[in-house]
Enzyme design. Structure first.
Site, PDB file in Angstrom:
ATOM      1  N   GLU A  76       0.792  -1.234   0.000  1.00 46.27           N
ATOM      2  CA  GLU A  76       0.000   0.000   0.000  1.00 46.27           C
ATOM      3  C   GLU A  76       0.821   1.279   0.000  1.00 46.27           C
ATOM      4  OE1 GLU A  76      -3.033   0.025   2.997  1.00 46.27           O
ATOM      5  OE2 GLU A  76      -3.984  -1.790   2.252  1.00 46.27           O
ATOM      6  N   GLU A  86      -5.432  -8.357   0.576  1.00 50.21           N
ATOM      7  CA  GLU A  86      -6.076  -8.024   1.856  1.00 50.21           C
ATOM      8  C   GLU A  86      -7.541  -7.720   1.621  1.00 50.21           C
ATOM      9  OE1 GLU A  86      -4.456  -4.960   4.476  1.00 50.21           O
ATOM     10  OE2 GLU A  86      -2.431  -5.612   3.953  1.00 50.21           O
TER      11      GLU A  86
HETATM   12  C1  BGP Z   1      -4.301  -2.031   5.505  1.00 49.52           C
HETATM   13  C2  BGP Z   1      -2.949  -2.432   6.018  1.00 49.52           C
HETATM   14  C3  BGP Z   1      -2.966  -3.511   7.049  1.00 49.52           C
HETATM   15  C4  BGP Z   1      -4.142  -3.478   7.989  1.00 49.52           C
HETATM   16  C5  BGP Z   1      -5.451  -3.112   7.321  1.00 49.52           C
HETATM   17  C6  BGP Z   1      -6.557  -2.730   8.263  1.00 49.52           C
HETATM   18  O1  BGP Z   1      -4.276  -0.703   5.066  1.00 49.52           O
HETATM   19  O2  BGP Z   1      -2.158  -2.888   4.947  1.00 49.52           O
HETATM   20  O3  BGP Z   1      -1.724  -3.506   7.685  1.00 49.52           O
HETATM   21  O4  BGP Z   1      -3.878  -2.892   9.182  1.00 49.52           O
HETATM   22  O5  BGP Z   1      -5.320  -2.028   6.433  1.00 49.52           O
HETATM   23  O6  BGP Z   1      -6.414  -1.389   8.614  1.00 49.52           O
HETATM   24  P1  BGP Z   1      -6.469  -0.878  10.092  1.00 49.52           P
HETATM   25  O7  BGP Z   1      -5.668  -1.844  10.888  1.00 49.52           O
HETATM   26  O8  BGP Z   1      -5.887   0.488  10.086  1.00 49.52           O
HETATM   27  O9  BGP Z   1      -7.922  -0.890  10.445  1.00 49.52           O
END
Ligand code: BGP
Length: 465
Positions: free
Chosen positions: A166, A373
Site C-alpha cells: 500500500e 487483503e
Molecule cells: C491495511 C494495512 C494492514 C491493515 C489493514 C486494516 O491498510 O495494509 O496492515 O492494518 O489495512 O487497517 P487498520 O488496521 O488500520 O484498520
C-alpha cells in the site's frame, strides 16, 4: 457447490511483521519508525497501545504455523521486518533476523503453505527515517540492498514477492493526513514520496528479473473505487481527480508504464511535479509487475465541496465517530447515505471489489491478480472459547462471491488473503479493532479460532462454497 474456484487457487490470510511479531528489541532488531512514533506520540494511538509485544509471534511462530495448518490455509501472506534484518537500515546484516525467517519459511513450506512475502509493510528502520525517510533517495538505495539480501537469503524458499504494501495509503497518512509517521502535511513531499515508492518497486523488480530469480514479483496496492457523491459535473470531476491521485497514480505506471494525465496536470499547476532521473523515468515507462495485489476494504464517495483540510480516522469503533477527509479546494470524502458501515465507519461494499478487478482485467487481461487483503475490523469478545463472528463470515463470503464473478468474467484472480490471520496491532487503532480468524486474548496472548475460521477452512478444503 455454487462458487467453485479455479484449481490452484490460494486460500489464506495476511499479517505484517510490525503488527504481530513483537520481540521489538529481541536478537538485535533495530527500532522502526512505528516503534518510535508510538513512543513519542502515544496520544495518537488508541489507548496508547504499542507494537512492543503485539501477538509475540516472534516467539510463538511455531504455534502460529500449526494454526495456519489447522485452519486449512494453503498460503500465507506475511512481511519481513526490515529493521530485524538491518537494524540500521543498511550496512551490517543481523544474522539472527535471517535465521528467524528461514525457520519460519521452512516450517510453512513443510506444512504445505505457500509464503507470499512482502518486503516493506511500513516498518521503515528509524535510522533511515531520521535521514529523511522516503523523501531521501538514499532510502530507495537502502531498500534495493535490503531486497537483494532477502532474495539472496530466502530466494530458495519464497517464490511470491511483493515489494511494497500500500504505497498509496502509507504516503497519504504519512504526508497528507499526518496520522501515521512521519506525521507531516506536505503535499509536494507526498507526491515525491508516492513516486519514490514506485521507483523503489521498479528498481527492485528490475534487479529481480535481471538476476533471473525464481518466482514472481509484484506489489500490493490499496485500491478503492471512487464514486461522485452526486451527479453534478463538479462532483464527477472531483471523483475522477481523486481516482487519478489515489488509484491510477499507482496502477497506471505498474500496468501501463505511464502516469495519469489528470494528476500530472494538477501537480504541474501546483508545482508538485516529482523529480525523476532520466534512468528512473525510462524504468517507469515499462510495466514492472508480474502480478498485482489488491487490498480492498471500502469505496470512496467524493464531493467537490471542500473548504479546508480536515483529516480524521475513527479509531474508537464508536458509531458516532465519523471518518473525515478533505483537501481544501480539491475534494472531500462523504458518507454514503445508503451505505452499510462497520463500527469503524468503513463502508461494506463487495461490488466495489468486482469493479476494481474488472478494471484491472480491462487494462491488462493477462496479468495475475491476488486479493492480498480484505477483511472487517470488529469489537469482539470471547464466549465459550470462540467468537461468533457471523458478520465476518458474511463479509468474506460476499467478497469471495464478487471475486468469483470477476474470475468468471475473465480476471485472472489467483488467490485471496483475508486480513488477518490473527487480531493484531491495528496501527493507530491499537488493539480494540479485531480482524483475525484467531482471537488473541490480550492478557495471556492465547489464540482461539473464531467461527469464521471454520467457515473459511471448509471453503478452502472444497475450493469453493
Ligand atoms: C491495511 C494495512 C494492514 C491493515 C489493514 C486494516 O491498510 O495494509 O496492515 O492494518 O489495512 O487497517 P487498520 O488496521 O488500520 O484498520
Amino acid at each position: 457447490m455454487k462458487y467453485q474456484f479455479p484449481e490452484g487457487f490460494l486460500w489464506g490470510s495476511a499479517t505484517a511483521a510490525l503488527q504481530i511479531e513483537g520481540g521489538a528489541a529481541a536478537d538485535g532488531r533495530g527500532p522502526s519508525v512505528w516503534d518510535v512514533f508510538c513512543r513519542e506520540h502515544p496520544e495518537k494511538i488508541f489507548e496508547r497501545a504499542t507494537p512492543d509485544v503485539t501477538c509475540d509471534h516472534y516467539h510463538r511462530y511455531e504455534e502460529d504455523v500449526r494454526w495456519i495448518r489447522e485452519l486449512g490455509h494453503n498460503a500465507y501472506r506475511l512481511s519481513i521486518s526490515w529493521p530485524r534484518l538491518f537494524p540500521e537500515g543498511s550496512g551490517a546484516l543481523n544474522q539472527a533476523g535471517v535465521d528467524f525467517y528461514r525457520r519460519l519459511f521452512d516450517l510453512l513450506r513443510s506444512n504445505g503453505v505457500t509464503p507470499h512475502v512482502t518486503l516493506y509493510h511500513w516498518d521503515l528502520p528509524d535510522a533511515l527515517a531520521r535521514r529523511g525517510g522516503w523523501e531521501n533517495p538514499e532510502t530507495i538505495a537502502a531498500f534495493e540492498a535490503f531486497a537483494a539480501a532477502c532474495f539472496e537469503h530466502f530466494g530458495d524458499q519464497v517464490e511470491l514477492w511483493s515489494t511494497l504494501n500500500e504505497p498509496g495509503w502509507t504516503t497519504l497518512n504519512g504526508y497528507v493526513t499526518a496520522l501515521h509517521p512521519p506525521g507531516k502535511t506536505d503535499l509536494k513531499a507526498a507526491v515525491q514520496v508516492a513516486t519514490n515508492f514506485l521507483i523503489a518497486h521498479a528498481r527492485v523488480a528490475r534487479s529481480f528479473h535481471k538476476a533471473g530469480r525464481r518466482g514472481k514479483i509484484g506489489l500490493a496496492l490499496n485500491l478503492s473505487p471512487v464514486y461522485p457523491a452526486t451527479d453534478t459535473a463538479e462532483d464527477r470531476q472531483a471523483a475522477s481527480l481523486a481516482d487519478a491521485i489515489f488509484n491510477r497514480w499507482f496502477f497506471e505506471p505498474l500496468l501501463l508504464g505511464r502516469f495519469p494525465e489528470e494528476a500530472l496536470a494538477l501537480y504541474n499547476r501546483c508545482g508538485f511535479l516529482p523529480e525523476i532521473s532520466a534512468d528512473d523515468r525510462a524504468l517507469l515507462a515499462a510495466p514492472s509487475a508480474d502480478f498485482v495485489g489488491v487490498n480492498y476494504y471500502y469505496p470512496h464517495h467524493v464531493s467537490a465541496e471542500a473548504s479546508g483540510n480536515d483529516f480524521h480516522l475513527n479509531t474508537s469503533g464508536r458509531q458516532d465517530e465519523n471518518c473525515r477527509f478533505s483537501i481544501g479546494g480539491l475534494f472531500r470524502f462523504v458518507r454514503n447515505p445508503r451505505g452499510q458501515y462497520t463500527d469503524w465507519a468503513w463502508e461494506i461494499h463487495p461490488d466495489g471489489l468486482y469493479e476494481l478487478l474488472i478494471r484491472l482485467r480491462d487494462l491488462r487481461p493477462d496479468l495475475p491478480v491476488y486479493v492480498t487483503e480484505n477483511g472487517i475490523g470488529r469489537v469482539e469478545e470471547l464466549a465459550g472459547g470462540t467468537v461468533d463472528d457471523q458478520e465476518r463470515i458474511d463479509f468474506v463470503r460476499l467478497h469471495l462471491e464478487a471475486i468469483h464473478r470477476a474470475i468468471q468474467a475473465g480476471c485472472p484472480v489467483r488467490g485471496y488473503f483475508m486480513w488477518a490471520l490473527m487480531d493484531n496491532f491495528s496501527w493507530i487503532n491499537g488493539f480494540k479493532k479485531r480482524y483475525g480468524f484467531l482471537f488473541i486474548d490480550r492478557q495471556t496472548l492465547a489464540r482461539y479460532p473464531k467461527k469464521s475460521a471454520a467457515w473459511f477452512r471448509e471453503a478452502a478444503r472444497r475450493n469453493g462454497f
